[in-house]
Design a protein around this motif. Sequence first.
Motif, PDB file in Angstrom:
ATOM      1  N   ILE A   2       0.846  -1.206   0.000  1.00  0.00           N
ATOM      2  CA  ILE A   2       0.000   0.000   0.000  1.00  0.00           C
ATOM      3  C   ILE A   2       0.883   1.259   0.000  1.00  0.00           C
ATOM      4  CG2 ILE A   2      -1.825   1.255   1.221  1.00  0.00           C
ATOM      5  CD1 ILE A   2      -2.688  -1.440   2.456  1.00  0.00           C
TER       6      ILE A   2
ATOM      7  N   LYS B  36      -3.139  -2.815  16.483  1.00  0.00           N
ATOM      8  CA  LYS B  36      -3.735  -1.778  15.619  1.00  0.00           C
ATOM      9  C   LYS B  36      -4.693  -0.910  16.436  1.00  0.00           C
ATOM     10  CE  LYS B  36      -1.781  -2.478  11.705  1.00  0.00           C
ATOM     11  NZ  LYS B  36      -1.039  -1.421  11.032  1.00  0.00           N
TER      12      LYS B  36
ATOM     13  N   TYR C 172      -2.228  -8.905  16.502  1.00  0.00           N
ATOM     14  CA  TYR C 172      -2.147  -7.884  15.447  1.00  0.00           C
ATOM     15  C   TYR C 172      -3.307  -6.892  15.590  1.00  0.00           C
ATOM     16  CZ  TYR C 172      -2.645  -6.101  10.611  1.00  0.00           C
ATOM     17  OH  TYR C 172      -2.800  -5.309   9.498  1.00  0.00           O
TER      18      TYR C 172
ATOM     19  N   THR D 172       9.439  -6.663   4.673  1.00  0.00           N
ATOM     20  CA  THR D 172       8.547  -7.246   3.658  1.00  0.00           C
ATOM     21  C   THR D 172       8.472  -6.338   2.435  1.00  0.00           C
ATOM     22  OG1 THR D 172       6.647  -6.206   4.738  1.00  0.00           O
ATOM     23  CG2 THR D 172       7.075  -8.520   5.285  1.00  0.00           C
TER      24      THR D 172
ATOM     25  N   ASP E  79      11.658   2.809   5.990  1.00  0.00           N
ATOM     26  CA  ASP E  79      11.316   1.389   5.859  1.00  0.00           C
ATOM     27  C   ASP E  79      12.505   0.552   6.294  1.00  0.00           C
ATOM     28  OD1 ASP E  79      10.451  -1.235   4.576  1.00  0.00           O
ATOM     29  OD2 ASP E  79       8.881   0.087   3.816  1.00  0.00           O
TER      30      ASP E  79
ATOM     31  N   LEU F 126      11.579   0.324  12.898  1.00  0.00           N
ATOM     32  CA  LEU F 126      10.710   1.026  13.847  1.00  0.00           C
ATOM     33  C   LEU F 126      10.294   0.142  15.028  1.00  0.00           C
ATOM     34  CD1 LEU F 126       8.393   3.001  11.366  1.00  0.00           C
ATOM     35  CD2 LEU F 126      10.534   3.731  12.387  1.00  0.00           C
TER      36      LEU F 126
ATOM     37  N   LEU G  32       2.489   3.585   7.752  1.00  0.00           N
ATOM     38  CA  LEU G  32       1.994   2.289   7.263  1.00  0.00           C
ATOM     39  C   LEU G  32       2.913   1.137   7.634  1.00  0.00           C
ATOM     40  CD1 LEU G  32       1.429   4.523   4.664  1.00  0.00           C
ATOM     41  CD2 LEU G  32      -0.028   2.601   4.067  1.00  0.00           C
TER      42      LEU G  32
HETATM   43  N1  LIG Z   1      -3.017  -5.158   2.912  1.00  0.00           N
HETATM   44  C1  LIG Z   1      -4.156  -5.073   3.587  1.00  0.00           C
HETATM   45  O1  LIG Z   1      -5.193  -5.630   3.190  1.00  0.00           O
HETATM   46  C2  LIG Z   1      -4.230  -4.249   4.844  1.00  0.00           C
HETATM   47  C3  LIG Z   1      -5.476  -4.125   5.480  1.00  0.00           C
HETATM   48  C4  LIG Z   1      -5.550  -3.361   6.642  1.00  0.00           C
HETATM   49  C5  LIG Z   1      -4.429  -2.719   7.143  1.00  0.00           C
HETATM   50  N2  LIG Z   1      -3.233  -2.888   6.509  1.00  0.00           N
HETATM   51  C6  LIG Z   1      -2.079  -2.173   7.070  1.00  0.00           C
HETATM   52  O2  LIG Z   1      -1.550  -1.330   6.055  1.00  0.00           O
HETATM   53  C7  LIG Z   1      -0.137  -1.217   6.204  1.00  0.00           C
HETATM   54  C8  LIG Z   1       0.558  -1.608   4.923  1.00  0.00           C
HETATM   55  O3  LIG Z   1       0.198  -2.948   4.608  1.00  0.00           O
HETATM   56  P1  LIG Z   1       0.763  -3.669   3.329  1.00  0.00           P
HETATM   57  O4  LIG Z   1      -0.258  -4.642   2.889  1.00  0.00           O
HETATM   58  O5  LIG Z   1       1.271  -2.655   2.379  1.00  0.00           O
HETATM   59  O6  LIG Z   1       1.961  -4.495   3.988  1.00  0.00           O
HETATM   60  P2  LIG Z   1       3.474  -4.653   3.503  1.00  0.00           P
HETATM   61  O7  LIG Z   1       4.049  -5.732   4.351  1.00  0.00           O
HETATM   62  O8  LIG Z   1       3.549  -4.782   2.035  1.00  0.00           O
HETATM   63  O9  LIG Z   1       4.120  -3.250   3.899  1.00  0.00           O
HETATM   64  C9  LIG Z   1       4.629  -2.973   5.177  1.00  0.00           C
HETATM   65  C10 LIG Z   1       5.900  -2.172   4.990  1.00  0.00           C
HETATM   66  O10 LIG Z   1       6.408  -1.831   6.281  1.00  0.00           O
HETATM   67  C11 LIG Z   1       7.793  -2.177   6.347  1.00  0.00           C
HETATM   68  N3  LIG Z   1       8.082  -2.536   7.734  1.00  0.00           N
HETATM   69  C12 LIG Z   1       7.607  -3.599   8.413  1.00  0.00           C
HETATM   70  N4  LIG Z   1       8.097  -3.614   9.662  1.00  0.00           N
HETATM   71  C13 LIG Z   1       8.895  -2.512   9.771  1.00  0.00           C
HETATM   72  C14 LIG Z   1       9.697  -1.996  10.815  1.00  0.00           C
HETATM   73  N5  LIG Z   1       9.792  -2.602  11.998  1.00  0.00           N
HETATM   74  N6  LIG Z   1      10.390  -0.856  10.586  1.00  0.00           N
HETATM   75  C15 LIG Z   1      10.313  -0.219   9.388  1.00  0.00           C
HETATM   76  N7  LIG Z   1       9.579  -0.683   8.354  1.00  0.00           N
HETATM   77  C16 LIG Z   1       8.886  -1.817   8.547  1.00  0.00           C
HETATM   78  C17 LIG Z   1       7.967  -3.352   5.409  1.00  0.00           C
HETATM   79  O11 LIG Z   1       9.296  -3.539   4.965  1.00  0.00           O
HETATM   80  C18 LIG Z   1       7.018  -2.953   4.283  1.00  0.00           C
HETATM   81  O12 LIG Z   1       7.662  -2.134   3.350  1.00  0.00           O
HETATM   82  C19 LIG Z   1       0.231  -2.102   7.395  1.00  0.00           C
HETATM   83  O13 LIG Z   1       0.267  -1.276   8.539  1.00  0.00           O
HETATM   84  C20 LIG Z   1      -0.931  -3.070   7.493  1.00  0.00           C
HETATM   85  O14 LIG Z   1      -1.087  -3.544   8.803  1.00  0.00           O
HETATM   86  C21 LIG Z   1      -3.103  -3.628   5.371  1.00  0.00           C
END
Ligand SMILES: NC(=O)c1ccc[n+]([C@@H]2O[C@H](COP(=O)([O-])OP(=O)(O)OC[C@H]3O[C@@H](n4cnc5c(N)ncnc54)[C@H](O)[C@@H]3O)[C@@H](O)[C@H]2O)c1
Length: 309
Positions: free
Chosen positions: A12, A144, A140, A35, A31, A52, A72
């Motif tokens: 996202i 949140k 999780y 992931t 970042d 983070l 995010l």
């Molecule tokens: N994909 C969905 O359907 C969905 C739904 C609801 C909420 N979310 C939330 O939206 C956000 C983005 O989700 P996504 O699907 O893009 O996930 P994603 O795993 O593709 O992206 C998460 C990003 O955060 C980075 N990251 C993870 N842990 C980290 C840390 N400790 N320090 C720094 N960077 C870190 C990862 O490297 C990655 O680039 C997340 O917070 C997720 O919980 C996603």
Amino acid sequence: MRVIVTGGAGFIGSHLVSRLIRLGHEVLVIDNFSTGIRSSVLQQLDVLELDLSSPEFVNKLPKGDFDAICHLAAQSAGSVSADNPLYDLQANAMSTLLLSRWCIEKGISRFLYASSMVTYGNTDKSPVSEDQLCLPRSYYGVSKLTSEHYLRLGALEGLKPTSFRMFSVYGPGQDLENVRQGMVSIYLSYMLRGVEVPVTGSFERFRDFIYIDDVVDAWISALNLSSTPQLVYNIGSGSGTTVRELLMLLLQTLDLSSDYPICEMTGSDNDQFGLYADINNIRNDLDWVPNTDLSEGLRLMYEWAAKIL
Ligand SMILES: NC(=O)c1ccc[n+]([C@@H]2O[C@H](COP(=O)([O-])OP(=O)(O)OC[C@H]3O[C@@H](n4cnc5c(N)ncnc54)[C@H](O)[C@@H]3O)[C@@H](O)[C@H]2O)c1
């Protein structure tokens, strides 16, 4: 506008960053690439590689002036949070607490947060609206919801937070290698490889699938406001789709036979059975509506996936 996007290398976040750049904003991505995919971050962008989940990150945050932060970065799989709840707490809730305190200190008031529909837990009432009692079923979900509350407290000290409870986001750019997160990407990934699709949980479960571009539209609308009337908004399509219906739509999109091998397996106790979003508040306050229906979104995602495989 100068905007920090944490998790800007993720699914996202990278779409949000691309849109912000296209609109002429300056972006700093934070970042740790756990992931996130390095190549999904535009070459010319400023990137700060930080973890983070470790409290020391605060000392390495940037010095310059920023107008807003979009947070995010997170570990975003319920199953991973079950394996390591402490890490989930640190990466998700602690990071939000520390970033919000830093923003208050630096006078960065606009704080947009990636929350999730998992905050609701199991509910037999759909569409689910933001004022419904939240009883998350996973660590999780707890992290949140905790983050939302940290931001609510931050609002008492001048922060202008908006948390988005995003439902099931899907679309191009989703990690097809990661089979622990994202129903659409997981099933699509198995079908593209021509192997049996293991479905952990009942075919009758249902979700609210929302296309990535619609999600980014909502974030941009919120960023254009100095604050929002509510602290929390659902982002969903406003309708439910069962797992069975999703699988059939995917088979049609990929032009596969309806008797393609799919195996229904025992699900996790932490899984939500089904819910979809009430989107009246976001529609009214942000003038936002979803524009891409599920068939069209799946077609766009498949076209993208077919090109990269
Ligand atoms: N994909 C969905 O359907 C969905 C739904 C609801 C909420 N979310 C939330 O939206 C956000 C983005 O989700 P996504 O699907 O893009 O996930 P994603 O795993 O593709 O992206 C998460 C990003 O955060 C980075 N990251 C993870 N842990 C980290 C840390 N400790 N320090 C720094 N960077 C870190 C990862 O490297 C990655 O680039 C997340 O917070 C997720 O919980 C996603």
